[in-house]
Scaffold this motif. Structure first.
Motif: not given
Length: 243
Positions: A84-90
């Protein structure tokens, strides 16, 4: 009759919650993502800012910051943990890239394009502040729906004025970090855009502030929420109990 497996699911834990305070603490802890989530949110911005200031190659800075996020995503996938948090960054990089492309399409200089990368964050925080404040002003604070997600009835909490009052205070605390970011970052962005200050200085300041006013401010708000929650024990009822 056979017993259920010992491992508790997230739903099992939530159903056992008995107070509004416990609900919000659990939901906020889940939303923040811990230290790792904070690092994953900060890395792409750090990479972009440093590379832009060092090379003034916008495409390179964007590409490598995206690459760093993809590496973090790959690690998450290998470990089979939440992405979730990596996808938010991307997603954030993608929106920033879109704004950079729009600026370039309108004939913006390299400085204008670099500043455009930070504009979505300012707009997001401004919009989020308005939405959160509006939910409080109309008497339906957003945090109340966290309570509703646990009780099984998304609106039953609104019948209890004590719960509404507590949820309003908590929602205002969530609003403050967004407002602070807008108030601090907008003048710098406008000054860099107008040439009142050097564009590189504006980009550097915005990069530092985006990190410094990201999770630290969110954690400060969380600490205030925890303090407020520790002072009360507001009971909640499930949809089945209240029916």
């Amino acid at each position: 009759m056979t017993e259920q497996p010992e491992a508790e699911t997230e739903t099992d834990v939530e159903v056992e919650v008995e107070t509004v305070e416990a609900v919000v603490r659990a939901q906020m802890a889940k939303a923040l993502g811990g230290r790792r989530g904070m690092i994953e949110a900060a890395v792409p911005t750090i990479v972009f800012t440093v590379l832009w200031l060092a090379t003034r190659e916008l495409t390179l800075a964007l590409s490598i910051s995206l690459g760093a996020a993809v590496v973090l995503l790959a690690v998450r996938l290998v470990q089979r943990s939440t992405v979730q948090f990596v996808l938010n960054a991307i997603f954030g990089i993608g929106i920033g890239w879109l704004f950079v492309s729009i600026s370039a399409g309108r004939g913006g200089s390299a400085d204008d394009q670099a500043l455009a990368y930070f504009l979505p964050g300012i707009i997001y925080n401004a919009g989020y502040s308005v939405v959160l404040a509006a939910t409080c002003l109309i008497g339906w604070p957003l945090v109340g729906f966290m309570v509703g997600s646990v009780t099984g009835d998304p609106t039953a909490w609104h019948a209890d004025k004590q719960v509404v009052r507590l949820c309003s205070r908590l929602t205002w605390l969530l609003t403050i970090p967004c407002l602070v970011r807008v108030v601090v970052q907008t003048p710098i962005w406008l000054a860099g855009k107008s040439g009142s200050i050097d564009a590189d200085s504006a980009v550097a300041a915005l990069g530092v502030l985006k990190i410094a006013m990201g999770w630290p401010l969110q954690l400060a708000a969380l600490a205030a929420m925890v303090w407020l929650l520790s002072r009360n024990h507001t009971p909640i009822e499930s949809a089945t109990q209240s029916s």
